[in-house]
Design an enzyme around this catalytic site. Sequence first.
Site, PDB file in Angstrom:
ATOM      1  N   HIS A 110       0.811  -1.222   0.000  1.00  0.00           N
ATOM      2  CA  HIS A 110       0.000   0.000   0.000  1.00  0.00           C
ATOM      3  C   HIS A 110       0.849   1.279   0.000  1.00  0.00           C
ATOM      4  O   HIS A 110       0.319   2.384  -0.137  1.00  0.00           O
ATOM      5  CB  HIS A 110      -0.933   0.008   1.210  1.00  0.00           C
ATOM      6  CG  HIS A 110      -2.233   0.714   0.967  1.00  0.00           C
ATOM      7  ND1 HIS A 110      -2.446   1.549  -0.108  1.00  0.00           N
ATOM      8  CD2 HIS A 110      -3.393   0.732   1.676  1.00  0.00           C
ATOM      9  CE1 HIS A 110      -3.667   2.038  -0.060  1.00  0.00           C
ATOM     10  NE2 HIS A 110      -4.263   1.560   1.019  1.00  0.00           N
ATOM     11  N   ASP A 125      -2.360   1.613  -4.503  1.00  0.00           N
ATOM     12  CA  ASP A 125      -3.616   1.928  -3.835  1.00  0.00           C
ATOM     13  C   ASP A 125      -4.661   0.851  -4.135  1.00  0.00           C
ATOM     14  O   ASP A 125      -4.481   0.009  -5.017  1.00  0.00           O
ATOM     15  CB  ASP A 125      -4.128   3.294  -4.274  1.00  0.00           C
ATOM     16  CG  ASP A 125      -3.241   4.424  -3.770  1.00  0.00           C
ATOM     17  OD1 ASP A 125      -2.694   4.286  -2.653  1.00  0.00           O
ATOM     18  OD2 ASP A 125      -3.086   5.428  -4.485  1.00  0.00           O
TER      19      ASP A 125
END
Length: 438
Positions: free
Chosen positions: A410, A414
């Site tokens: 992350h 995304d």
Amino acid sequence: MAKFELKLPKMGESVAEATITNWLKNVGDHIAADEAVLEIATDKVDSEVPSEVSGTLTEILFQVNDVVQVGQTIAYIETEGGVVVDAPKEETTAANVEVLERSVSAAKETATTPADFSGSDKFFSPLVKNIAKEEGISLAELESINGTGKEGRVTKNDILDYVRSRTLTPKGGTVDAQPVTQNQPATHNPQPTQKAMPVSVNGGDEIVEMDRMRKLISGYMVQSVQTSAHVQSFIEVDVTNIVKWRDKVKNAFEKREGEKLTFTPIFMEAVAKALKDFPDMNISVDGEYIIKKKNINLGMAAALPNGNLIVPVIKNADQLNIVGMAKAVNDLGNRAKAGKLKPDDTQGGTYTVTNVGTFGSVFGTPIINQPQVGILALGAIRKVPAVIETPEGDFIGIRQKMFLSHSYDHRVVDGALGGSFVKRVADYLEAFDVNRDY
């Protein structure tokens, strides 16, 4: 009589050194041509070093656990006739030993506490970390070293050069010219202080030390979790058409190609296509920099004979058809089981796939293979009741379904990208043509 230099052979473009794990021959033993003399290990693969000539082993230059550079002479074999090959001087090795001795001594005097390198965004090999801890090198110092290895990684030589320069130039700016006395005990490879073995409380527990591979895997897993912000996305896929197609062609495929057709190459083909559609998943991270990979090299988790796992790599996977993919998958899988993978077989991966369905798992949360940013787990294929939509209406039918579990980093991926990528893999699998050729 002639003396032949047995050197550490080249083991791949990205492999510069190896650790000696076992000598299969002793001084005085006769060796046949192509007979294995010793066993070595890189950070992932174990292999043997054969002799190019027949003769008698007369001298061993390195011991078990010593780290040797590619091309370095590791032993001498006396042969009948031929030309004597002179070995290069071991000045560099001797200098490294002296640097290590002096720096370890300095570290003891200052009572420096070993640094914790887990907070770094950069990848450092276990060997580099051990040397840094032994020399009392801080995390900031280690990150400041300019690496000459692949993708700018710090190599053993880089950190030894840094230790040597730091030792020869103390904080006061003067160089200590006092020679090391001859009666000082010399250690070839200073070893870090080992933790005491735990003791069974009730006396009935068996305590077993991890083998070398398990220690490496343990370090990689912890380092990955501490480095990447792991996030998972899951999606269920209808693979009924794939199951039907494989059942229809697998016998003819094996007869024509001489290879078994499993589900793995079909899934790898879909992953490679999805990576072409989403190149931002085919990247790696180095500190605050993103490296966009030109080639699509798929890592494939495979079992080793001792039960450990390894990740050989299918190079340029997007350029292979289903036959080429099946051959690559079977070749790497078979050589992994036989313990015959070469060091270069595990290098250069840009994305990894692991088949947890082999063990009956429906889905999982796999750990990213650093410095990659994603890994896909393939769940078990199961017959399940499902709603089937048709122009005439909906009805319940038996379908073959599985889960895809996508772990991604992350920090740079995304949810939209991570979810879209695994959805694209699912779309390719569900749109599989049951009438396609191979």
